[in-house]
Design a protein around this motif. Structure first.
Motif, PDB file in Angstrom:
ATOM      1  N   ALA A 290       0.785  -1.130   0.050  1.00 23.87           N
ATOM      2  CA  ALA A 290      -0.013  -0.057  -0.042  1.00 23.87           C
ATOM      3  C   ALA A 290       0.877   1.408   0.084  1.00 23.87           C
ATOM      4  O   ALA A 290       0.887   2.197  -0.653  1.00 23.87           O
ATOM      5  CB  ALA A 290      -0.759   0.212   1.062  1.00 23.87           C
ATOM      6  N   ILE A 291       2.016   1.075   0.765  1.00 24.79           N
ATOM      7  CA  ILE A 291       2.876   2.420   0.754  1.00 24.79           C
ATOM      8  C   ILE A 291       3.584   2.262  -0.507  1.00 24.79           C
ATOM      9  O   ILE A 291       3.588   3.500  -0.912  1.00 24.79           O
ATOM     10  CB  ILE A 291       3.865   2.310   2.012  1.00 24.79           C
ATOM     11  CG1 ILE A 291       3.255   2.195   3.242  1.00 24.79           C
ATOM     12  CG2 ILE A 291       4.987   3.273   1.830  1.00 24.79           C
ATOM     13  CD1 ILE A 291       4.027   1.831   4.329  1.00 24.79           C
ATOM     14  N   LEU A 292       4.139   1.329  -1.076  1.00 25.86           N
ATOM     15  CA  LEU A 292       4.689   1.612  -2.312  1.00 25.86           C
ATOM     16  C   LEU A 292       3.832   1.960  -3.522  1.00 25.86           C
ATOM     17  O   LEU A 292       4.271   2.444  -4.348  1.00 25.86           O
ATOM     18  CB  LEU A 292       5.245   0.028  -2.718  1.00 25.86           C
ATOM     19  CG  LEU A 292       6.389  -0.186  -1.798  1.00 25.86           C
ATOM     20  CD1 LEU A 292       6.904  -1.866  -2.213  1.00 25.86           C
ATOM     21  CD2 LEU A 292       7.646   0.652  -1.985  1.00 25.86           C
ATOM     22  N   GLN A 293       2.550   1.410  -3.388  1.00 24.96           N
ATOM     23  CA  GLN A 293       1.570   1.765  -4.567  1.00 24.96           C
ATOM     24  C   GLN A 293       0.934   3.094  -4.486  1.00 24.96           C
ATOM     25  O   GLN A 293       0.330   3.551  -5.442  1.00 24.96           O
ATOM     26  CB  GLN A 293       0.547   0.683  -4.643  1.00 24.96           C
ATOM     27  CG  GLN A 293       1.184  -0.653  -4.930  1.00 24.96           C
ATOM     28  CD  GLN A 293       0.246  -1.671  -4.919  1.00 24.96           C
ATOM     29  OE1 GLN A 293      -0.802  -1.403  -4.579  1.00 24.96           O
ATOM     30  NE2 GLN A 293       0.698  -2.993  -5.113  1.00 24.96           N
ATOM     31  N   SER A 294       1.451   3.833  -3.290  1.00 22.37           N
ATOM     32  CA  SER A 294       0.923   5.388  -3.261  1.00 22.37           C
ATOM     33  C   SER A 294       1.555   6.203  -4.150  1.00 22.37           C
ATOM     34  O   SER A 294       0.810   7.233  -4.380  1.00 22.37           O
ATOM     35  CB  SER A 294       1.031   5.693  -1.909  1.00 22.37           C
ATOM     36  OG  SER A 294       2.519   6.228  -1.563  1.00 22.37           O
ATOM     37  N   GLY A 295       2.658   5.664  -4.741  1.00 21.95           N
ATOM     38  CA  GLY A 295       3.367   6.746  -5.603  1.00 21.95           C
ATOM     39  C   GLY A 295       3.976   7.825  -5.181  1.00 21.95           C
ATOM     40  O   GLY A 295       4.591   8.720  -5.769  1.00 21.95           O
ATOM     41  N   LYS A 296       4.034   7.704  -3.745  1.00 18.12           N
ATOM     42  CA  LYS A 296       4.918   8.813  -3.090  1.00 18.12           C
ATOM     43  C   LYS A 296       6.238   8.426  -2.505  1.00 18.12           C
ATOM     44  O   LYS A 296       7.070   9.243  -2.083  1.00 18.12           O
ATOM     45  CB  LYS A 296       3.919   9.372  -1.929  1.00 18.12           C
ATOM     46  CG  LYS A 296       2.792  10.002  -2.089  1.00 18.12           C
ATOM     47  CD  LYS A 296       2.098  10.815  -1.205  1.00 18.12           C
ATOM     48  CE  LYS A 296       0.723  11.515  -1.563  1.00 18.12           C
ATOM     49  NZ  LYS A 296       0.097  12.314  -0.451  1.00 18.12           N
ATOM     50  N   VAL A 297       6.657   7.054  -2.533  1.00 17.59           N
ATOM     51  CA  VAL A 297       7.752   6.497  -2.324  1.00 17.59           C
ATOM     52  C   VAL A 297       8.831   7.032  -3.169  1.00 17.59           C
ATOM     53  O   VAL A 297       9.035   6.603  -4.422  1.00 17.59           O
ATOM     54  CB  VAL A 297       7.935   5.104  -1.987  1.00 17.59           C
ATOM     55  CG1 VAL A 297       9.431   4.760  -1.546  1.00 17.59           C
ATOM     56  CG2 VAL A 297       7.034   4.647  -1.072  1.00 17.59           C
ATOM     57  N   VAL A 298       9.877   7.822  -2.880  1.00 21.47           N
ATOM     58  CA  VAL A 298      10.676   8.604  -3.702  1.00 21.47           C
ATOM     59  C   VAL A 298      12.068   7.992  -3.389  1.00 21.47           C
ATOM     60  O   VAL A 298      13.176   8.115  -4.194  1.00 21.47           O
ATOM     61  CB  VAL A 298      11.077  10.140  -3.556  1.00 21.47           C
ATOM     62  CG1 VAL A 298       9.641  10.754  -3.962  1.00 21.47           C
ATOM     63  CG2 VAL A 298      11.285  10.451  -2.079  1.00 21.47           C
ATOM     64  N   SER A 299      12.460   7.183  -2.286  1.00 26.87           N
ATOM     65  CA  SER A 299      13.775   6.475  -1.987  1.00 26.87           C
ATOM     66  C   SER A 299      13.355   5.437  -0.962  1.00 26.87           C
ATOM     67  O   SER A 299      12.603   5.612  -0.020  1.00 26.87           O
ATOM     68  CB  SER A 299      14.742   7.443  -1.830  1.00 26.87           C
ATOM     69  OG  SER A 299      15.913   6.864  -1.679  1.00 26.87           O
ATOM     70  N   ALA A 300      13.799   4.332  -0.862  1.00 24.41           N
ATOM     71  CA  ALA A 300      13.842   3.092   0.101  1.00 24.41           C
ATOM     72  C   ALA A 300      15.050   2.441   0.558  1.00 24.41           C
ATOM     73  O   ALA A 300      16.245   2.740  -0.169  1.00 24.41           O
ATOM     74  CB  ALA A 300      12.936   2.413  -0.348  1.00 24.41           C
ATOM     75  N   ASP A 301      15.009   2.033   1.843  1.00 23.66           N
ATOM     76  CA  ASP A 301      16.376   1.195   1.865  1.00 23.66           C
ATOM     77  C   ASP A 301      15.891   0.044   2.873  1.00 23.66           C
ATOM     78  O   ASP A 301      14.946  -0.048   3.594  1.00 23.66           O
ATOM     79  CB  ASP A 301      17.367   1.967   2.811  1.00 23.66           C
ATOM     80  CG  ASP A 301      16.952   2.666   3.908  1.00 23.66           C
ATOM     81  OD1 ASP A 301      16.460   2.184   4.634  1.00 23.66           O
ATOM     82  OD2 ASP A 301      17.145   3.837   4.331  1.00 23.66           O
ATOM     83  N   ILE A 302      16.953  -0.758   2.961  1.00 22.11           N
ATOM     84  CA  ILE A 302      16.760  -2.010   3.926  1.00 22.11           C
ATOM     85  C   ILE A 302      18.142  -2.128   4.727  1.00 22.11           C
ATOM     86  O   ILE A 302      19.174  -1.768   4.338  1.00 22.11           O
ATOM     87  CB  ILE A 302      16.968  -3.423   2.886  1.00 22.11           C
ATOM     88  CG1 ILE A 302      16.086  -3.562   1.810  1.00 22.11           C
ATOM     89  CG2 ILE A 302      16.943  -4.600   3.794  1.00 22.11           C
ATOM     90  CD1 ILE A 302      14.331  -3.404   2.416  1.00 22.11           C
ATOM     91  N   ALA A 303      17.919  -2.151   6.095  1.00 21.47           N
ATOM     92  CA  ALA A 303      18.701  -1.888   7.096  1.00 21.47           C
ATOM     93  C   ALA A 303      19.200  -2.860   8.217  1.00 21.47           C
ATOM     94  O   ALA A 303      18.007  -3.925   8.369  1.00 21.47           O
ATOM     95  CB  ALA A 303      18.418  -0.712   7.918  1.00 21.47           C
ATOM     96  N   GLU A 304      20.235  -3.349   8.573  1.00 25.36           N
ATOM     97  CA  GLU A 304      20.778  -4.234   9.576  1.00 25.36           C
ATOM     98  C   GLU A 304      20.899  -5.524   9.383  1.00 25.36           C
ATOM     99  O   GLU A 304      20.998  -6.380  10.361  1.00 25.36           O
ATOM    100  CB  GLU A 304      19.566  -3.806  10.986  1.00 25.36           C
ATOM    101  CG  GLU A 304      19.464  -2.656  11.642  1.00 25.36           C
ATOM    102  CD  GLU A 304      20.566  -2.219  12.527  1.00 25.36           C
ATOM    103  OE1 GLU A 304      21.126  -3.249  12.777  1.00 25.36           O
ATOM    104  OE2 GLU A 304      20.788  -1.233  12.732  1.00 25.36           O
ATOM    105  N   LEU A 305      20.886  -5.759   7.951  1.00 22.66           N
ATOM    106  CA  LEU A 305      21.563  -7.098   7.654  1.00 22.66           C
ATOM    107  C   LEU A 305      22.910  -7.397   8.206  1.00 22.66           C
ATOM    108  O   LEU A 305      23.746  -6.749   7.885  1.00 22.66           O
ATOM    109  CB  LEU A 305      21.218  -7.258   6.226  1.00 22.66           C
ATOM    110  CG  LEU A 305      22.033  -8.433   5.638  1.00 22.66           C
ATOM    111  CD1 LEU A 305      21.315  -9.843   6.297  1.00 22.66           C
ATOM    112  CD2 LEU A 305      21.953  -8.669   3.986  1.00 22.66           C
TER     113      LEU A 305
END
Length: 335
Positions: free
Chosen positions: A288-303
């Motif tokens: 739902a967040i990704l498909q909002s069209g508002k995500v301009v950048s993303a990350d995966i942390a703590e692996l």
């Protein structure tokens, strides 16, 4: 400023994997990705009908060390690349996928590394690409989000964090850490006169002191506890997400892998025996967040690959990257 001391360009030979064929229907990510050097040339100009994504690693666990956690997350970007290399390329020829290498944290110089990261993120966004960052400890947040804020200027930026922890600690004697990123962003927003828009999803009461809940309240944080995921409280989760999205123009999305239950994410500094499940309701929220069209950048942390079991955590983080890419390309993830 990006310097050769703080940056390691990607190497094409590091992208290897299974080859089923060379026709479009057979291709995997390692066959279509291209490497770029941010020190040598600007990113390729995108045509009007093209979409572009840039992978960028943040090879740091200095913030985890300062936060008294278990180090090893600096090897996270390499582990994520190894898994995603074999993903099938479910996107068309108008999609450009680039690997820009890693920002490095050398000699414990975290603040300098975060500044370099912010400049790299700003450059990627300015060129019209979606940055997808590979952590690295959750100190990735401050550098990453600062770069977005530089790019956004006066647009309203929202920070969404899937995490068992608020990461809103006041820095201690050693300075900023993996647990201080959102406190730092809150102070920056105050200084610039911007609203601090922060939504934390998956918060654990047994993972945050009363002081951290107090700070979160003082800074206007919106949060939903892990119980909403455990008890399948879809209404509460979606109401919080949709209300938050209405308040902002663009979103920074970060996922700390310690939000997930330990059997699914053993390779993190602080495992959560009662963390959330990575399927079902979580995926509905994530999409739902990704498909909002508002995500301009993303990350995966703590692996932290040194603590992983059978690459479970790396595969989970990689699966989330796949979700990000598919959503950005407008691909249907349903079978």
């Amino acid at each position: 400023m990006i310097t050769k001391e703080s940056y390691q360009p990607a190497v094409a030979t590091s992208w290897t994997g299974r080859i089923d064929g060379t026709d479009a229907d057979f291709l995997r990510w390692h066959q279509v990705i291209k490497v770029v050097d941010l020190l040598q040339a600007p990113l390729p100009v995108l045509a009007p009908n093209e979409k572009g994504m840039v992978l960028l690693g943040f090879a740091s666990d200095e913030g985890v060390r300062r936060n008294k956690g278990r180090t090893g997350a600096a090897e996270g970007p390499a582990a994520l690349r190894k898994v995603i290399a074999n993903f099938p390329a479910h996107f068309n020829a108008h999609t450009i996928l680039l690997d820009a290498g890693d920002v490095l944290c050398k000699n414990g110089q975290l603040e300098e590394a975060q500044e370099v990261l912010s400049e790299a993120v700003k450059a990627i966004l300015t060129a019209g690409y979606l940055p997808i960052l590979l952590g690295g400890g959750h100190e990735i947040t401050y550098g990453h989000a600062s770069g977005i804020r530089k790019y956004a200027q006066k647009q309203r930026v929202g920070f969404i964090n899937f995490d068992a922890h608020f990461d809103i600690r006041v820095p201690g004697e050693e300075g900023p850490s993996s647990g201080t990123g959102f406190w730092q962003l809150a102070q920056d927003c105050k200084q610039s006169g911007d609203t601090f828009n922060y939504l934390a999803l998956g918060i654990q009461k047994n993972g945050n002191t009363r002081q951290l809940f107090n700070i979160a309240g003082e800074e206007g944080t919106t949060y939903v506890s892990a119980d909403a995921f455990h008890l399948n409280d879809k209404d509460t989760l979606f109401a919080a997400i949709q209300h938050f999205l209405l308040q902002v123009d663009m979103v920074y999305l970060t996922t700390c892998l310690d939000v997930f239950a330990a059997p699914f994410a053993p390779g993190v500094s602080a495992t959560a025996y009662n963390g959330i499940m990575p399927g079902g309701l979580f995926l509905q929220c994530y999409r739902a967040i990704l498909q909002s069209g508002k995500v301009v950048s993303a990350d995966i942390a703590e692996l932290n690959p040194s603590l992983d079991i059978d690459n479970r955590t790396a595969k989970l983080g990689a699966a989330l990257i796949f979700e990000i890419v598919m959503a950005y390309c407008g691909e249907d993830l349903s079978l």
